[in-house]
Scaffold this motif. Structure first.
Motif, PDB file in Angstrom:
ATOM      1  N   GLN A 211       1.027  -1.239  -0.026  1.00 21.89           N
ATOM      2  CA  GLN A 211       0.232   0.047  -0.141  1.00 21.89           C
ATOM      3  C   GLN A 211       0.810   1.003  -0.617  1.00 21.89           C
ATOM      4  O   GLN A 211       0.152   2.235  -0.217  1.00 21.89           O
ATOM      5  N   LYS A 212       1.677   1.508   0.312  1.00 21.39           N
ATOM      6  CA  LYS A 212       2.692   2.269   1.004  1.00 21.39           C
ATOM      7  C   LYS A 212       2.866   2.730  -0.649  1.00 21.39           C
ATOM      8  O   LYS A 212       3.606   3.943  -1.279  1.00 21.39           O
ATOM      9  N   PHE A 213       3.095   2.209  -1.442  1.00 21.66           N
ATOM     10  CA  PHE A 213       3.966   2.530  -3.374  1.00 21.66           C
ATOM     11  C   PHE A 213       2.870   2.750  -4.237  1.00 21.66           C
ATOM     12  O   PHE A 213       1.529   2.142  -3.839  1.00 21.66           O
ATOM     13  N   PRO A 214       3.083   3.169  -5.046  1.00 18.59           N
ATOM     14  CA  PRO A 214       1.780   4.272  -5.633  1.00 18.59           C
ATOM     15  C   PRO A 214       1.158   2.878  -6.445  1.00 18.59           C
ATOM     16  O   PRO A 214      -0.116   2.372  -6.428  1.00 18.59           O
ATOM     17  N   THR A 215       2.246   2.320  -7.089  1.00 21.17           N
ATOM     18  CA  THR A 215       1.405   0.326  -7.368  1.00 21.17           C
ATOM     19  C   THR A 215       1.656  -0.798  -6.717  1.00 21.17           C
ATOM     20  O   THR A 215       3.088  -0.365  -6.046  1.00 21.17           O
TER      21      THR A 215
END
Lengths: 479, 479
Positions: A203-207
């Protein structure tokens, strides 16, 4: 090492004080620790926590603050408190080797010590051995269901407090788990620790793809990706395969994928097919989500394609059976230089203890080396192994069995003699190996997870007669 | 104070390392701790363990040995290990006040901190709050059944390790128990400790009468005798009365008798009658033996004459429901100076988290001061209490309710701001009183032990819309 001297029930201290006032606190008593039922209605119990008992006994000492606190309770006189300042354990403890398989009513720990000492240590011994034996046994059941697949212990966040996580993971490894997520347990007991990433990483990353890529960059040779954050089959798995392809293009092989939700049977089969088709037959599938021995057994019988099992809450709490009901009962007392057997009556015949200063022997078949029965007997009784050995059922005494081709082994070994350590210390790795040998020494009918066969635990004729005599005597006393 | 920095899951450290390598470890993340079901299928959960979370955060520090151990795993580079040497918590934590009653899906602890920090502390926070909340809630249920009778916590020997005994007893007192047998808990948390003697005391003496006499001599003004060692009605009770008579002849009044086996309903009624006839109407009857809220409820409905309840195994392990399933989910992330709400999808709609940086308010009726509903909303939303407040069911949105005569209270309070303690510390005694006030603020239909009414927990319109938008967006992403 933590000092757990005050980890006891108040009644141990009020009894100690009472013995002290009556000047009988140095009288020798004998207590047996035993349990009455195997956890999870199973066929056996793996004993664990003995090393912690050793640490506890070696560290027994009341501090000045402890004494001040006890003084503040207005229950104890200064003479007793002075006695506590110099308190140390000077008695004898025998116990089974950690990792031993034991059965209901058998002594696991036998304490022979001055009354005040034997009483103080009851609570902590029960606490430590009850819990770790419970979890070692649960882990053994879970691993039995997994039938050789690696099982990882993941339960720290749901464990009943920090120690339950720390020692529960230790016990889980003894019971058969390959490792734990718990870093502290790994550090304290030199055990394999395992773990990769959580949903929050994704979730921390854009995708999801970027998250997977970042993880693979960090651990190119240890890439295990959690693929169920958004949608396992439509998003997680395709993204994982993209990253696996990138890894392989750079000379690395991915390790696996992990799923933590959904229908594990269906998903694992789909994932396996897609991974195989994509050229990753060696990528492992790890699954978790409310697993225990029953769920694993069902999933395996349905052919789920799960290679590695992560087991959390239900293992670390033994959720279907969250306590081993070990007790610590007086079995003898020194009177005029002789150990006099003691009994406690009960309306419930199951709750009447086996009196006397006892040993437990295990009878093995000489050809198969499998355990055939256990025999509780008085400590001064001997067995002549050159002769046949007849045993009988302690309730249905007409049920008998004669062993011809056998040898025996004493299960209780010295832990402390005259207050001094009288055993080797064992690493968890060694205890785990010992527990595995123990399991190998029993026929599978005693080890299966449901409706196991009941293993024979008998009393010697002498012990059986002693018990019945004492019951009769006590009953006469009441008339 | 124990340093529990290493009490974490390995994946927290591998993620921290991954964030560090990607240089995003200082990015701010927001996590909510919440649970999805009340323990024992009950109507509420009492939150406990918050003080231990404070101790944990204040003591966070990796020692040299910790770093050496982590280095030995061959998972982390020297730059990351150097970062760990200087690691400390610098973020923000909000939590409900310890003793607060909470409901499924409501944030109990909200962490807003640099990614690496927020991740490390997940496991220990869950471990501590899950367990103590579980036991405080169980104790509350047991005390509810006892309906004002004193309940004592006796479970140390069956607790899941030393900490489960220590903190479980603490939580049990918060939930309503009058005290515990656990000496260490009494000492560490300044709580009443209780206990008299065991069966072994009776067995140690030649006769039960001598044993009782010796106890009464030791504690003439605190004589509570365990009367079921041999035979409760035929031996234990008559011997106890003899000793009570002797006490009284010497100017002392006995306190009570205790039974730990047999049919507690029948025995307690017989004992009461005999004690009353013997002139001891004030002598209390204490009972124990596998009790929990269900057993106590039945015994009370049958008119058992039990004054004081000793509850052990089933309380300290919450045996019918041995874990509170608290989770810790990413709800927002700072991106370009703004907190962006985050969601995790799941096949199971119950498992989709509430996104965003949120507050929880409780709505009270101004006339009765009873809680009527809780409302989760985004942190920057406000309520104009001068106007009616309309809420709606988060799933069956046509179910609405309008409050007119109400006031609200924020449930999340600062614990740490910029890494610094931002709350008063509370003693267990104060927390227990607070929990009692909390219970008093709810109608009994939410507190009963079986089939309770479901308390309303709604989402603000803005939060509800945000959640639905994010779900739609994520679904579009997958197509």
């Amino acid at each position: 090492m933590r000092n757990l001297t005050m980890l006891t029930d108040l009644y141990q201290l009020t009894m100690m004080n009472g013995y002290f006032k009556s000047n009988i606190h140095e009288d020798i008593l004998v207590f047996d620790m035993f349990f009455r039922k195997n956890p999870s209605s199973g066929g056996y119990t793996i004993i664990a926590g003995i090393e912690q008992v050793i640490d506890y006994i070696e560290n027994l000492k009341f501090s000045e603050e402890d004494i001040d606190y006890l003084r503040s309770l207005n229950l104890f006189g200064e003479d007793f408190l002075s006695y506590l300042i110099n308190f140390k354990f000077t008695g004898e403890i025998y116990a089974v080797r950690e990792g031993t398989i034991m059965f209901p009513n058998e002594p696991i720990v036998r304490v022979k010590a001055p009354a005040a000492q034997a009483q103080l240590i009851e609570t902590a011994i029960l606490n430590m051995v009850n819990f770790q034996s419970l979890i070692a046994t649960k882990a053994s059941r879970v691993c039995y269901s997994a039938n050789g697949d690696p099982v990882m212990e993941f339960g720290l966040r749901r464990a009943q407090g920090p120690d339950a996580g720390l020692y529960g993971a230790r016990a889980a490894v003894i019971g058969g788990c390959v490792g734990t997520s718990n870093v502290l347990t790994g550090q304290e007991f030199e055990l394999p620790i395992l773990g990769t990433h959580a949903h929050s990483w994704v979730q921390k990353f854009p995708t999801e793809l970027e998250a997977f890529r970042a993880y693979a960059t960090t651990y190119p040779d240890k890439t295990m990706l959690l693929i169920d954050t958004y949608n396992t089959l439509e998003s997680g798995l395709p993204n994982a395969i993209k990253v696996f392809d990138e890894l392989r293009a750079n000379g690395h092989e991915p390790l696996g994928v992990r799923i933590d939700s959904g229908d594990l049977e269906y998903l694992s089969k789909e994932i396996r097919k897609i991974l195989d088709d994509a050229g990753y037959p060696n990528v492992k599938i790890t699954a978790s989500n409310d697993l225990d021995e029953y769920a694993i057994s069902t999933l395996k019988s349905q052919g789920a394609k799960i290679d590695i099992w992560g087991v959390g809450t239900k293992l670390i709490t033994s959720s279907d059976w969250p306590s081993l009901g070990g007790v610590y009962k007086l079995s003898a007392a020194m009177e005029n230089g002789e150990l006099v057997p003691k009994i406690k009556l009960s309306e419930d015949p199951q709750k009447i203890n086996n009196p006397g200063y006892k040993r437990v022997v295990r009878i093995y078949n000489k050809t198969t080396n499998k355990a055939e029965a256990d025999l509780m007997m008085l400590a001064d009784e001997t067995i002549d192994e050159s002769k046949p050995l007849k045993v009988f059922h302690p309730v249905y005494t007409w049920k008998t069995k004669i062993f011809y081709n056998y040898y025996t082994k004493d299960l209780l070994e010295p832990l402390f003699i005259d207050g001094k350590l009288a055993t080797n210390r064992y690493k968890v790795k060694e205890i785990k190996e010992y527990a595995q040998k123990e399991k190998d020494s029993f026929w599978p009918q005693y080890l299966r997870i449901s409706s196991p066969e009941r293993y024979k635990v008998d009393l010697s004729e002498k012990l059986w007669e002693l018990k019945n005599d004492l019951i009769e005597m006590r009953k006469r006393d009441q008339q």
